[in-house]
Design a protein around this motif. Structure first.
Motif, PDB file in Angstrom:
ATOM      1  N   ALA A   1       0.826  -1.214   0.000  1.00 37.88           N
ATOM      2  CA  ALA A   1       0.000   0.000   0.000  1.00 37.88           C
ATOM      3  C   ALA A   1       0.858   1.261   0.000  1.00 37.88           C
ATOM      4  O   ALA A   1       0.563   2.228  -0.713  1.00 37.88           O
ATOM      5  N   ALA A   2       1.946   1.265   0.769  1.00 37.14           N
ATOM      6  CA  ALA A   2       2.764   2.476   0.879  1.00 37.14           C
ATOM      7  C   ALA A   2       3.503   2.770  -0.430  1.00 37.14           C
ATOM      8  O   ALA A   2       3.552   3.925  -0.877  1.00 37.14           O
ATOM      9  N   ILE A   3       4.071   1.731  -1.032  1.00 39.22           N
ATOM     10  CA  ILE A   3       4.802   1.964  -2.293  1.00 39.22           C
ATOM     11  C   ILE A   3       3.819   2.341  -3.403  1.00 39.22           C
ATOM     12  O   ILE A   3       4.077   3.229  -4.221  1.00 39.22           O
ATOM     13  N   THR A   4       2.664   1.673  -3.420  1.00 37.50           N
ATOM     14  CA  THR A   4       1.655   2.009  -4.425  1.00 37.50           C
ATOM     15  C   THR A   4       1.197   3.459  -4.255  1.00 37.50           C
ATOM     16  O   THR A   4       1.079   4.215  -5.228  1.00 37.50           O
ATOM     17  N   GLU A   5       0.972   3.850  -3.011  1.00 37.74           N
ATOM     18  CA  GLU A   5       0.532   5.225  -2.724  1.00 37.74           C
ATOM     19  C   GLU A   5       1.596   6.233  -3.177  1.00 37.74           C
ATOM     20  O   GLU A   5       1.274   7.257  -3.791  1.00 37.74           O
ATOM     21  N   ALA A   6       2.853   5.914  -2.888  1.00 39.26           N
ATOM     22  CA  ALA A   6       3.940   6.815  -3.309  1.00 39.26           C
ATOM     23  C   ALA A   6       3.997   6.925  -4.830  1.00 39.26           C
ATOM     24  O   ALA A   6       4.250   8.005  -5.381  1.00 39.26           O
ATOM     25  N   ALA A   7       3.744   5.803  -5.514  1.00 38.89           N
ATOM     26  CA  ALA A   7       3.712   5.825  -6.984  1.00 38.89           C
ATOM     27  C   ALA A   7       2.558   6.702  -7.471  1.00 38.89           C
ATOM     28  O   ALA A   7       2.739   7.590  -8.330  1.00 38.89           O
ATOM     29  N   HIS A   8       1.393   6.494  -6.902  1.00 40.84           N
ATOM     30  CA  HIS A   8       0.220   7.252  -7.344  1.00 40.84           C
ATOM     31  C   HIS A   8       0.366   8.756  -7.068  1.00 40.84           C
ATOM     32  O   HIS A   8      -0.098   9.578  -7.863  1.00 40.84           O
ATOM     33  N   GLN A   9       1.030   9.077  -5.972  1.00 43.75           N
ATOM     34  CA  GLN A   9       1.236  10.491  -5.634  1.00 43.75           C
ATOM     35  C   GLN A   9       1.938  11.249  -6.748  1.00 43.75           C
ATOM     36  O   GLN A   9       1.728  12.445  -6.922  1.00 43.75           O
TER      37      GLN A   9
ATOM     38  N   LEU B   1      -5.313  -6.385  -2.637  1.00 45.70           N
ATOM     39  CA  LEU B   1      -4.968  -5.598  -3.832  1.00 45.70           C
ATOM     40  C   LEU B   1      -5.838  -4.356  -3.957  1.00 45.70           C
ATOM     41  O   LEU B   1      -5.341  -3.268  -4.260  1.00 45.70           O
ATOM     42  N   THR B   2      -7.133  -4.492  -3.730  1.00 48.27           N
ATOM     43  CA  THR B   2      -8.024  -3.334  -3.849  1.00 48.27           C
ATOM     44  C   THR B   2      -7.733  -2.337  -2.737  1.00 48.27           C
ATOM     45  O   THR B   2      -7.598  -1.127  -2.978  1.00 48.27           O
ATOM     46  N   GLU B   3      -7.592  -2.849  -1.526  1.00 47.54           N
ATOM     47  CA  GLU B   3      -7.321  -1.988  -0.379  1.00 47.54           C
ATOM     48  C   GLU B   3      -6.017  -1.219  -0.576  1.00 47.54           C
ATOM     49  O   GLU B   3      -5.913  -0.046  -0.244  1.00 47.54           O
ATOM     50  N   GLY B   4      -5.023  -1.902  -1.161  1.00 52.11           N
ATOM     51  CA  GLY B   4      -3.735  -1.266  -1.386  1.00 52.11           C
ATOM     52  C   GLY B   4      -3.668  -0.484  -2.679  1.00 52.11           C
ATOM     53  O   GLY B   4      -2.638   0.091  -3.011  1.00 52.11           O
ATOM     54  N   ALA B   5      -4.768  -0.498  -3.450  1.00 52.61           N
ATOM     55  CA  ALA B   5      -4.883   0.282  -4.688  1.00 52.61           C
ATOM     56  C   ALA B   5      -3.902  -0.139  -5.783  1.00 52.61           C
ATOM     57  O   ALA B   5      -3.546   0.671  -6.651  1.00 52.61           O
ATOM     58  N   ALA B   6      -3.485  -1.398  -5.752  1.00 55.21           N
ATOM     59  CA  ALA B   6      -2.553  -1.879  -6.788  1.00 55.21           C
ATOM     60  C   ALA B   6      -3.167  -1.735  -8.178  1.00 55.21           C
ATOM     61  O   ALA B   6      -4.374  -1.911  -8.363  1.00 55.21           O
ATOM     62  N   ASP B   7      -2.316  -1.422  -9.156  1.00 55.56           N
ATOM     63  CA  ASP B   7      -2.787  -1.283 -10.536  1.00 55.56           C
ATOM     64  C   ASP B   7      -2.736  -2.611 -11.283  1.00 55.56           C
ATOM     65  O   ASP B   7      -3.653  -2.943 -12.028  1.00 55.56           O
ATOM     66  N   PHE B   8      -1.643  -3.309 -11.125  1.00 58.44           N
ATOM     67  CA  PHE B   8      -1.458  -4.620 -11.757  1.00 58.44           C
ATOM     68  C   PHE B   8      -0.842  -5.573 -10.738  1.00 58.44           C
ATOM     69  O   PHE B   8      -0.179  -5.133  -9.802  1.00 58.44           O
ATOM     70  N   ALA B   9      -1.068  -6.844 -10.957  1.00 52.95           N
ATOM     71  CA  ALA B   9      -0.378  -7.844 -10.140  1.00 52.95           C
ATOM     72  C   ALA B   9      -0.301  -9.139 -10.935  1.00 52.95           C
ATOM     73  O   ALA B   9      -1.116  -9.399 -11.832  1.00 52.95           O
ATOM     74  N   VAL B  10       0.707  -9.919 -10.615  1.00 53.03           N
ATOM     75  CA  VAL B  10       0.842 -11.263 -11.188  1.00 53.03           C
ATOM     76  C   VAL B  10       1.221 -12.207 -10.054  1.00 53.03           C
ATOM     77  O   VAL B  10       1.641 -11.770  -8.979  1.00 53.03           O
ATOM     78  N   GLY B  11       1.074 -13.472 -10.312  1.00 52.71           N
ATOM     79  CA  GLY B  11       1.499 -14.439  -9.311  1.00 52.71           C
ATOM     80  C   GLY B  11       1.437 -15.827  -9.896  1.00 52.71           C
ATOM     81  O   GLY B  11       0.821 -16.039 -10.942  1.00 52.71           O
TER      82      GLY B  11
END
Lengths: 414, 414
Positions: free
Chosen positions: A186-194, A214-224
């Motif tokens: 969430a923190a890295i995603t937020e920093a990216a979005h900022q 993923l939704t809570e952390g606002a991720a744009d893409f993910a793989v696994g």
């Protein structure tokens, strides 16, 4: 260690197991007699359901329904249906996840698509210590698109992003495959979005054990990948998540008929399908998806928060056992909750330590250069297993079993 | 048709079967009671060996060997090992074919790599009537690389190539998936080479039934799927061929750890592996490869020339039966040897004709707009089956069974 202390540790293992009884799915899995399997983070164990689903897909669906199985056994829609099951485990909405292809190819698609969404940005960030395929494929996409790949540790990612205007994408693994460190999605995603950048997460070592959100952390893409903690079988298909708000603009860099809006119209013009289906490429790997779909039934009725608590309890108890048993190896994995579901230790003869453990029925793995990596798949491991594994490790170290020549010979695949 | 003529046709079927006894592998396959399966060109039938190989890969290798199976069951080298088996069927040398990924992704790799080998050329030729995924993926690569995709029928390819200096690659299907027409691989490849272009062949509808002769025809690249005539199972991994002289310069557009020279060194720099291994990307789909490897044992001891002769005999006899039985539908497939292993017929109610045949146990498929497509997998079909199928088709047409409303309702996957 005194008998009393031994007894106390065993009692504590049983107590913890009773506390986590609701997430015990050991009976759903088949494991060889006498094995404690601490490599579910490399190849998850086989479940009865995965075995049976594969046999059914082969013998009844393929063998008897033949071509009709595409409709009668709903093969065609399996990538989205199984994607939805995974979505529920990683905190993503229905319709945002699809399975098929490998993790590497899924990441290729995600990085390409993300770069298309930020055409004015020239930099992609990734972790130099990521699993190598992540670095390889991301660098490859950057070379193709004329972008710059910048290797920045997730530890420094927020600082690198702050105030920047050049980053298109921050592409990170959620859990470091070697150390087991869990990064702050969430923190890295937020920093990216900022700063107008996007974030893509590799969940290979968190899906199925961490409440990813993923939704809570606002991720744009993910793989696994499907074959680690999800226990989908060797080389199981991977999954790709695209956040709903990006689906309409998602461009698949590999245009195939399975991503087409009307695949059976057989039109030579490519019209992308609506939704996550556009992320599909070729005919889905039906047998691999069947095994994965069977495997995921092990999560039915489980809350990922509870699974995460069990996982932390198992790894935490392992460290507690090592301390109590006097196993004095440097622990690379964070002792606090910033860890996935593994404990990694350093030893100069790490490869041989792992081989000596395997000879005792405790299967973990070695990672370069000096890491004994032990994964704790929460669904089929108990705290009693953890204690037994810790005792074996103590005996290997105390008895210098790693020094035996037969444990030093490297296998082709390590 | 007189009783005498009927008897003669039946006798001829038995005679032809006796002539082709050496290529009869019917006992190696499991087919439902009462079914004549003419859709092996869409999803090949299940063999006993494919079923058993999959069960073994799941239950013994995955279930019991667990992570050790990468070495003990040689999973890691399966893509090349199974590739070698396919190489022997398509006239390619050992070490030039690898399996994994889908046909579409394999073609993506081949077209990208070919374009890199001809950086001064700006045009890629392909067939507007190719299976759509071929057109989609090739156009996608052209868009990514700033090349021009030119849609030229294989019928006109040699003329287009002659005297040209702009073509990088001619990318064609060996057999037209709809009409069954077999194109001249050697002639088009030769025309490409004459003007410095390369040739890539899609063998989806020829691998396993035509003596392809990749080396003899001097093909540069080829791809094909594992689940049609090769009977590798639903969504089986595809294969990719790179001619030996191009291997050293082959650049994989999707850089993953499986294509790395030292995958377990876990180095962030990508050093491509030697040989065809560099065409690999991610972790191979082990279960799908196991099924395919089992399936390919059906070809052991067979000469592809003999298989081809059987295939031509089956399709030729089918046309002979239609003529003898007075089934007067336009035959789209060439009557001479320029055909794969299918017979396609036109009918205005083609979809319903196929459904009516399926109701009678004769499983073929429909292709837009008006094609009844019947594939004859030589290993498990006999001339007696062919005659029975022809009689059913006559009855469907003569009895206007295609006009029944239940046969017109379209399934989701056609």
């Amino acid at each position: 260690m005194s008998d009393n202390a031994q007894t106390a540790l065993a009692q504590r293992a049983r107590h913890l197991d009773s506390e986590h009884l609701a997430t015990d799915r050991r009976d759903a899995f088949v494991l060889p007699e006498g094995v404690i399997y601490l490599d579910g983070n490399s190849l998850g164990a086989m479940s009865v359901a995965a075995r049976d689903a594969t046999a059914d897909a082969v013998t009844r669906q393929w063998g008897q329904q033949l071509i009709r199985a595409w409709n009668e056994s709903a093969w065609w829609t399996a990538p989205e249906r199984v994607g939805d099951r995974i979505a529920s485990l990683v905190g993503a909405p229905s319709g945002s996840v699809v399975v098929g292809d490998s993790t590497t190819i899924s990441l290729f698609k995600a990085v390409h698509a993300a770069a298309r969404l930020r055409p004015d940005r020239r930099v992609v960030l990734t972790d130099p210590d990521s699993f190598p395929t992540d670095v390889h494929v991301t660098r490859g996409v950057c070379d193709q698109l004329g972008l710059t790949l910048e290797l920045v540790s997730p530890r420094d990612a927020v600082a690198r992003l702050e105030g920047s205007n050049d980053v298109a994408l921050a592409a990170y693994s959620h859990v470091d495959y070697r150390t087991g460190e869990l990064w702050d999605l969430a923190a890295i995603t937020e920093a990216a979005h900022q700063v107008g950048a996007l974030a893509c997460w590799d969940l290979c070592h968190s899906a199925g054990v961490v409440d990813v959100g993923l939704t809570e952390g606002a991720a744009d893409f993910a793989v696994g990948c499907g074959y680690k903690y999800l226990s989908g079988g060797p080389g199981a298909p991977a999954f790709l998540f695209v956040a709903p708000q990006h689906l309409a603009e998602f461009t698949n860099p590999i245009l195939g008929w399975n991503g087409h809006a009307a695949p059976f119209a057989m039109s030579p013009d490519h019209v992308p399908a609506d939704g996550i289906t556009r992320a599909r490429v070729g005919t889905p790997p039906v047998l691999g998806i069947a095994a994965l779909e069977g495997a995921l039934t092990a999560y039915e009725g489980l809350d990922m928060g509870d699974v995460r608590r069990r996982s932390l309890s198992l790894t935490g108890f392992f460290v507690e056992c090592l301390d109590a048993l006097g196993v004095d190896l440097p622990i690379v994995t964070p002792r606090d909750d910033r860890r996935g579901s593994q404990v990694s230790l350093r030893h100069p003869a790490a490869y041989a330590v792992v081989q000596a453990l395997i000879a005792r029925g405790v299967i973990g793995d070695f990672r370069e250069p000096d890491i004994v990596r032990l994964g704790f798949a929460p669904l089929y491991l108990s705290h009693e297993d953890v204690l037994t594994a810790a005792r074996h490790l103590r005996d290997v170290i105390d008895g210098a079993e790693f020094a035996r020549p037969e444990h030093a010979a490297r296998a082709a695949v390590t």
